[in-house]
Scaffold this motif. Sequence first.
Motif, PDB file in Angstrom:
ATOM      1  N   GLN A 137       0.811  -1.223   0.000  1.00  0.00           N
ATOM      2  CA  GLN A 137       0.000   0.000   0.000  1.00  0.00           C
ATOM      3  C   GLN A 137       0.844   1.273   0.000  1.00  0.00           C
ATOM      4  OE1 GLN A 137      -3.162   0.002   3.049  1.00  0.00           O
ATOM      5  NE2 GLN A 137      -2.828  -2.208   3.269  1.00  0.00           N
ATOM      6  N   LEU A 138       2.174   1.109   0.169  1.00  0.00           N
ATOM      7  CA  LEU A 138       3.035   2.271   0.354  1.00  0.00           C
ATOM      8  C   LEU A 138       3.983   2.478  -0.824  1.00  0.00           C
ATOM      9  CD1 LEU A 138       4.011   1.845   4.121  1.00  0.00           C
ATOM     10  CD2 LEU A 138       2.182   3.247   3.149  1.00  0.00           C
ATOM     11  N   SER A 139       4.412   3.719  -0.962  1.00  0.00           N
ATOM     12  CA  SER A 139       5.428   4.081  -1.944  1.00  0.00           C
ATOM     13  C   SER A 139       6.251   5.225  -1.362  1.00  0.00           C
ATOM     14  CB  SER A 139       4.771   4.493  -3.265  1.00  0.00           C
ATOM     15  OG  SER A 139       5.760   4.737  -4.255  1.00  0.00           O
ATOM     16  N   PHE A 140       7.195   5.750  -2.140  1.00  0.00           N
ATOM     17  CA  PHE A 140       7.969   6.908  -1.700  1.00  0.00           C
ATOM     18  C   PHE A 140       8.289   7.763  -2.921  1.00  0.00           C
ATOM     19  CE2 PHE A 140      10.987   3.590  -2.725  1.00  0.00           C
ATOM     20  CZ  PHE A 140      11.979   4.245  -3.433  1.00  0.00           C
ATOM     21  N   HIS A 141       8.430   9.059  -2.677  1.00  0.00           N
ATOM     22  CA  HIS A 141       8.720   9.983  -3.770  1.00  0.00           C
ATOM     23  C   HIS A 141      10.208   9.879  -4.134  1.00  0.00           C
ATOM     24  CE1 HIS A 141       9.061  13.694  -6.078  1.00  0.00           C
ATOM     25  NE2 HIS A 141       7.745  13.668  -6.186  1.00  0.00           N
ATOM     26  N   PRO A 142      10.549   9.912  -5.430  1.00  0.00           N
ATOM     27  CA  PRO A 142      11.949   9.703  -5.833  1.00  0.00           C
ATOM     28  C   PRO A 142      12.899  10.854  -5.496  1.00  0.00           C
ATOM     29  CG  PRO A 142      10.586  10.209  -7.743  1.00  0.00           C
ATOM     30  CD  PRO A 142       9.647   9.997  -6.586  1.00  0.00           C
TER      31      PRO A 142
END
Length: 253
Positions: A194-199
């Motif tokens: 469910q999670l991601s991160f900004h590059p």
Amino acid sequence: MRALIYALLINLLLNGIAVAESVRLTNGEWPPYLGEQLPHKGVASRIVAEAFALQGISVEWEFHPWARSLQLAERGQRDGSAVWLHSKERENGFYISDPVVESGYYLFHRKNYNFDWKQIADLHNRRIVGTRGYDYGAAFQQAEASGQLRIHRVTSDEIAFRQLLAGRIDLFPMDKVVGFDILHQHFTAAERAQLSFHPVPLRSDSLHLLLSRNVPGNAERLTRFNQGLAQLRESGKVAQYLLEIQQPLSLAP
């Protein structure tokens, strides 16, 4: 018996056999880089120990809360501490090594959260959680202190991730490798998905070994450590060890 021991020591010295040298270093918990129960005490500890070993120096590790670790080393009650950010203030009390590992902090968010940013001003009006005691970089800290950013500080990274998953906050800044490790240790594959991160990194820094200026011989030890570290890096082992801890980690189920 005492005479025999003295005779053996004199024989060793006369034959040019050096007595093993060691350093006592403090450490803290920051898996997978550092950890008392981790293999090799964590990858950063492994790099430090092997760099010293190439110079004929063994390492004795002591694990303490972070503030205590730094205090013991700065006072010269221990030889040094690993691993820390380089700062002008720390130069007063420590000899600071070449970079041991690199740390990159990124803004984690839920995948369904529409988010982009390039500068601190883009984070205004975002619900952000941070961990108590963490420094997220000068621009972020100044914006928090001035009230431009309203940061909800919690006591642990795990709590911050749970608030993120629950939708109580929008963003959580975290070292990517450490964050992935926490998510693998304490969260399910479905939760990780469910999670991601900004590059765009919030901050990128090198982390260093600190050797106390209050310990005689530490200036020379730092030179030797840097030489050992360069040898270890040139051998490809530093890159290998870092790859080994990152390969198993991802947000995918």
